[in-house]
Write a protein that holds these residues in place. Structure first.
Motif, PDB file in Angstrom:
ATOM      1  N   LYS A  61       0.868  -1.171   0.000  1.00 24.50           N
ATOM      2  CA  LYS A  61       0.000   0.000   0.000  1.00 24.50           C
ATOM      3  C   LYS A  61       0.904   1.220   0.000  1.00 24.50           C
ATOM      4  O   LYS A  61       1.930   1.239   0.683  1.00 24.50           O
ATOM      5  CB  LYS A  61      -0.899   0.021   1.239  1.00 24.50           C
ATOM      6  N   ALA A  62       0.514   2.224  -0.774  1.00 26.16           N
ATOM      7  CA  ALA A  62       1.311   3.447  -0.837  1.00 26.16           C
ATOM      8  C   ALA A  62       0.390   4.647  -0.954  1.00 26.16           C
ATOM      9  O   ALA A  62      -0.608   4.609  -1.684  1.00 26.16           O
ATOM     10  CB  ALA A  62       2.263   3.405  -2.024  1.00 26.16           C
ATOM     11  N   LEU A  63       0.739   5.702  -0.229  1.00 27.47           N
ATOM     12  CA  LEU A  63       0.020   6.968  -0.292  1.00 27.47           C
ATOM     13  C   LEU A  63       1.044   8.073  -0.490  1.00 27.47           C
ATOM     14  O   LEU A  63       1.965   8.220   0.314  1.00 27.47           O
ATOM     15  CB  LEU A  63      -0.768   7.210   1.004  1.00 27.47           C
ATOM     16  N   ILE A  64       0.881   8.834  -1.570  1.00 33.62           N
ATOM     17  CA  ILE A  64       1.776   9.948  -1.859  1.00 33.62           C
ATOM     18  C   ILE A  64       0.937  11.229  -1.756  1.00 33.62           C
ATOM     19  O   ILE A  64      -0.050  11.387  -2.475  1.00 33.62           O
ATOM     20  CB  ILE A  64       2.395   9.840  -3.271  1.00 33.62           C
ATOM     21  N   PHE A  65       1.333  12.121  -0.870  1.00 34.38           N
ATOM     22  CA  PHE A  65       0.586  13.348  -0.609  1.00 34.38           C
ATOM     23  C   PHE A  65       1.153  14.484  -1.450  1.00 34.38           C
ATOM     24  O   PHE A  65       2.359  14.699  -1.474  1.00 34.38           O
ATOM     25  CB  PHE A  65       0.680  13.709   0.879  1.00 34.38           C
ATOM     26  N   VAL A  75      -2.869  16.055  10.270  1.00 37.35           N
ATOM     27  CA  VAL A  75      -4.242  15.652  10.569  1.00 37.35           C
ATOM     28  C   VAL A  75      -4.687  14.529   9.633  1.00 37.35           C
ATOM     29  O   VAL A  75      -5.285  13.539  10.067  1.00 37.35           O
ATOM     30  CB  VAL A  75      -5.195  16.872  10.460  1.00 37.35           C
ATOM     31  N   THR A  76      -4.370  14.665   8.356  1.00 39.63           N
ATOM     32  CA  THR A  76      -4.778  13.670   7.361  1.00 39.63           C
ATOM     33  C   THR A  76      -4.087  12.332   7.608  1.00 39.63           C
ATOM     34  O   THR A  76      -4.731  11.280   7.558  1.00 39.63           O
ATOM     35  CB  THR A  76      -4.482  14.185   5.936  1.00 39.63           C
ATOM     36  N   ILE A  77      -2.800  12.359   7.908  1.00 36.85           N
ATOM     37  CA  ILE A  77      -2.078  11.112   8.178  1.00 36.85           C
ATOM     38  C   ILE A  77      -2.631  10.446   9.436  1.00 36.85           C
ATOM     39  O   ILE A  77      -2.837   9.229   9.459  1.00 36.85           O
ATOM     40  CB  ILE A  77      -0.553  11.351   8.292  1.00 36.85           C
ATOM     41  N   ARG A  78      -2.893  11.217  10.464  1.00 36.06           N
ATOM     42  CA  ARG A  78      -3.456  10.658  11.700  1.00 36.06           C
ATOM     43  C   ARG A  78      -4.795   9.976  11.394  1.00 36.06           C
ATOM     44  O   ARG A  78      -5.059   8.865  11.866  1.00 36.06           O
ATOM     45  CB  ARG A  78      -3.641  11.763  12.742  1.00 36.06           C
ATOM     46  N   TYR A  79      -5.616  10.631  10.601  1.00 31.65           N
ATOM     47  CA  TYR A  79      -6.918  10.057  10.228  1.00 31.65           C
ATOM     48  C   TYR A  79      -6.720   8.757   9.436  1.00 31.65           C
ATOM     49  O   TYR A  79      -7.324   7.729   9.750  1.00 31.65           O
ATOM     50  CB  TYR A  79      -7.727  11.069   9.405  1.00 31.65           C
ATOM     51  N   ILE A  80      -5.872   8.775   8.422  1.00 32.55           N
ATOM     52  CA  ILE A  80      -5.654   7.599   7.576  1.00 32.55           C
ATOM     53  C   ILE A  80      -5.072   6.441   8.381  1.00 32.55           C
ATOM     54  O   ILE A  80      -5.474   5.287   8.210  1.00 32.55           O
ATOM     55  CB  ILE A  80      -4.760   7.964   6.374  1.00 32.55           C
ATOM     56  N   VAL A  88       3.543   2.433   2.775  1.00 34.27           N
ATOM     57  CA  VAL A  88       4.501   3.529   2.783  1.00 34.27           C
ATOM     58  C   VAL A  88       3.777   4.835   2.501  1.00 34.27           C
ATOM     59  O   VAL A  88       2.818   4.879   1.725  1.00 34.27           O
ATOM     60  CB  VAL A  88       5.645   3.314   1.762  1.00 34.27           C
ATOM     61  N   LEU A  89       4.235   5.883   3.153  1.00 34.98           N
ATOM     62  CA  LEU A  89       3.699   7.218   2.971  1.00 34.98           C
ATOM     63  C   LEU A  89       4.830   8.130   2.532  1.00 34.98           C
ATOM     64  O   LEU A  89       5.958   7.989   2.993  1.00 34.98           O
ATOM     65  CB  LEU A  89       3.115   7.767   4.283  1.00 34.98           C
ATOM     66  N   ALA A  90       4.521   9.073   1.658  1.00 32.20           N
ATOM     67  CA  ALA A  90       5.527  10.034   1.213  1.00 32.20           C
ATOM     68  C   ALA A  90       4.819  11.307   0.773  1.00 32.20           C
ATOM     69  O   ALA A  90       3.606  11.335   0.588  1.00 32.20           O
ATOM     70  CB  ALA A  90       6.348   9.462   0.057  1.00 32.20           C
ATOM     71  N   VAL A  91       5.624  12.341   0.605  1.00 32.63           N
ATOM     72  CA  VAL A  91       5.135  13.623   0.114  1.00 32.63           C
ATOM     73  C   VAL A  91       5.835  13.886  -1.211  1.00 32.63           C
ATOM     74  O   VAL A  91       7.030  13.614  -1.355  1.00 32.63           O
ATOM     75  CB  VAL A  91       5.456  14.743   1.134  1.00 32.63           C
ATOM     76  N   SER A  92       5.101  14.420  -2.174  1.00 29.74           N
ATOM     77  CA  SER A  92       5.749  14.769  -3.440  1.00 29.74           C
ATOM     78  C   SER A  92       6.677  15.953  -3.197  1.00 29.74           C
ATOM     79  O   SER A  92       6.383  16.845  -2.414  1.00 29.74           O
ATOM     80  CB  SER A  92       4.703  15.109  -4.505  1.00 29.74           C
ATOM     81  N   THR A  93       7.823  15.902  -3.856  1.00 29.80           N
ATOM     82  CA  THR A  93       8.831  16.959  -3.711  1.00 29.80           C
ATOM     83  C   THR A  93       9.303  17.370  -5.106  1.00 29.80           C
ATOM     84  O   THR A  93       9.017  16.692  -6.091  1.00 29.80           O
ATOM     85  CB  THR A  93      10.057  16.462  -2.918  1.00 29.80           C
TER      86      THR A  93
END
Length: 123
Positions: A61-65, A75-80, A88-93
């Protein structure tokens, strides 16, 4: 970089997990096998690439913000994380914006495994 295009790129999530995220008025772009060789930039901007099909063998599973301000992100990560464990979670850069989704996901998994190795013996 389209930082004003607030959305989450989601890979490997179940339909009900995506709906829970969308219930918070968050745009979710579901990544399928026809999109894994596309860059984050193309995916976020809605560009189509019919030649990007890849038979990814990852059951991750992957979530890229993309485009989240710091407080929104927390807040969004805490909710998810209240209903999605692991993955894995990441932020676009600016750096990873030109990477293909597949390359980014492989990089994130490799980084996670390296971090786990470093933690062994530190307890």
């Amino acid at each position: 970089m389209a930082t004003n295009n607030k959305c989450i790129l989601a890979y490997g999530l179940k339909e009900d997990e995506i709906k829970k995220i969308e219930s918070q008025n968050i745009k979710v772009i579901e990544i399928n096998k026809n999109m894994t060789l596309m860059t984050l930039e193309d995916i976020i901007n809605g560009n189509k690439n019919e030649d990007s099909y890849d038979e990814m063998q990852l059951s991750e599973k992957a979530l890229i913000f993309n485009g989240f301000k710091d407080e929104q992100l927390k807040v969004t990560i805490r909710y998810i994380r209240s209903f999605i464990q692991g993955g894995v979670l990441a932020v676009s850069t600016a750096q990873n914006y030109k990477w293909t989704f597949k390359y980014l996901l492989e990089h994130l998994i490799e980084e996670r495994e390296w971090y786990k190795e470093q933690q062994k013996g530190r307890k």
